[in-house]
Write a protein that holds these residues in place. Structure first.
Motif, mmCIF file in Angstrom:
data_model
loop_
_atom_site.group_PDB
_atom_site.id
_atom_site.type_symbol
_atom_site.label_atom_id
_atom_site.label_comp_id
_atom_site.label_asym_id
_atom_site.label_seq_id
_atom_site.Cartn_x
_atom_site.Cartn_y
_atom_site.Cartn_z
ATOM 1 N N GLN A 124 -1.942 3.316 -10.420
ATOM 2 C CA GLN A 124 -0.801 3.060 -9.539
ATOM 3 C C GLN A 124 -0.851 1.637 -8.997
ATOM 4 O OE1 GLN A 124 -1.870 6.561 -7.057
ATOM 5 N NE2 GLN A 124 0.329 6.964 -7.170
ATOM 6 N N VAL A 125 0.298 0.969 -9.015
ATOM 7 C CA VAL A 125 0.403 -0.391 -8.504
ATOM 8 C C VAL A 125 1.611 -0.474 -7.586
ATOM 9 C CG1 VAL A 125 0.634 -2.845 -9.108
ATOM 10 C CG2 VAL A 125 -0.580 -1.291 -10.652
ATOM 11 N N GLY A 126 1.444 -1.209 -6.491
ATOM 12 C CA GLY A 126 2.544 -1.494 -5.583
ATOM 13 C C GLY A 126 2.652 -2.992 -5.375
ATOM 14 N N LEU A 139 0.833 -1.208 0.000
ATOM 15 C CA LEU A 139 0.000 0.000 0.000
ATOM 16 C C LEU A 139 0.869 1.259 0.000
ATOM 17 C CD1 LEU A 139 -2.653 -1.169 2.607
ATOM 18 C CD2 LEU A 139 -3.139 -0.597 0.220
ATOM 19 N N ARG A 140 1.921 1.248 0.820
ATOM 20 C CA ARG A 140 2.807 2.410 0.940
ATOM 21 C C ARG A 140 3.529 2.692 -0.375
ATOM 22 N NH1 ARG A 140 7.711 3.829 0.896
ATOM 23 N NH2 ARG A 140 8.522 1.712 0.695
ATOM 24 N N VAL A 141 4.148 1.666 -0.935
ATOM 25 C CA VAL A 141 4.968 1.882 -2.126
ATOM 26 C C VAL A 141 4.109 2.226 -3.338
ATOM 27 C CG1 VAL A 141 5.128 -0.534 -2.917
ATOM 28 C CG2 VAL A 141 7.034 1.032 -3.306
ATOM 29 N N ARG A 142 2.870 1.782 -3.352
ATOM 30 C CA ARG A 142 1.941 2.127 -4.434
ATOM 31 C C ARG A 142 1.789 3.639 -4.565
ATOM 32 N NH1 ARG A 142 -2.809 3.607 -3.893
ATOM 33 N NH2 ARG A 142 -4.126 3.822 -5.701
ATOM 34 N N GLU A 143 1.821 4.317 -3.454
ATOM 35 C CA GLU A 143 1.690 5.785 -3.460
ATOM 36 C C GLU A 143 2.852 6.470 -4.186
ATOM 37 O OE1 GLU A 143 -0.964 7.538 -2.426
ATOM 38 O OE2 GLU A 143 -1.928 5.608 -2.023
ATOM 39 N N ASN A 144 3.976 5.772 -4.335
ATOM 40 C CA ASN A 144 5.152 6.330 -5.009
ATOM 41 C C ASN A 144 5.179 6.025 -6.500
ATOM 42 O OD1 ASN A 144 6.123 7.318 -2.576
ATOM 43 N ND2 ASN A 144 7.258 5.448 -2.151
ATOM 44 N N ALA A 145 4.202 5.290 -7.003
ATOM 45 C CA ALA A 145 4.192 4.900 -8.414
ATOM 46 C C ALA A 145 4.242 6.130 -9.315
ATOM 47 C CB ALA A 145 2.943 4.074 -8.720
ATOM 48 N N TRP A 146 4.917 5.959 -10.438
ATOM 49 C CA TRP A 146 4.979 7.005 -11.455
ATOM 50 C C TRP A 146 4.031 6.570 -12.567
ATOM 51 C CZ3 TRP A 146 6.186 11.811 -12.085
ATOM 52 C CH2 TRP A 146 6.366 12.337 -13.369
#
Length: 133
Positions: A25-27, A11-18
């Motif tokens: 967005q996918v994490g 969930l956290r890393v999904r927010e960093n998707a470009w």
């Protein structure tokens, strides 16, 4: 929400998707054989085929850190239906795991697991490293 640390990490890393082109967005967060967790997010590119998937990013981080075997993975997208790994990522997962790998798809909205499959369920009769022996 499940207490497995893979879920909040996906969930956290999904927010960093470009994802400026698709807005999707996918994490992904995976655990390797020694218990370490690696994550990745999708990174789009104006030249569409040059983007990378979240699962590929997590696998690359694992390999770069010396991990070699995936023991669990969570994928989190922002669709109303479960975000399953694409065909290419299914094959990438097979390179570093077996058909019995558990893949959990998580809702970005609720953080809940919405679908669980084995890799064999997503990639039946797969071709893997053992096929070359």
């Amino acid at each position: 929400m499940n207490d497995d640390p893979l879920i909040p990490e996906a969930l956290r890393v999904r927010e960093n998707a470009w994802a400026p082109y698709s807005g999707f967005q996918v994490g992904a967060a995976l655990r390797c054989e020694d218990g370490r967790i690696f994550s990745g997010c999708n990174v789009e590119n104006a030249a569409y085929p040059e983007g990378t998937c979240a699962e590929a990013g997590a696998i690359a981080a694992m390999i770069a850190s010396g991990g070699r075997r995936i023991t669990g993975i969570v994928v989190c997208g922002d669709s109303a239906t479960p975000c399953t790994p694409c065909g290419g990522c299914r094959q990438k997962l097979r390179e570093f795991s077996g058909p019995d790998l558990i893949i959990r798809m998580v809702s970005a909205r609720s953080g809940e697991v919405v679908l669980t499959r084995t890799l064999a369920g997503l990639l039946p009769d797969s071709f893997g490293p053992d096929s070359l022996e």
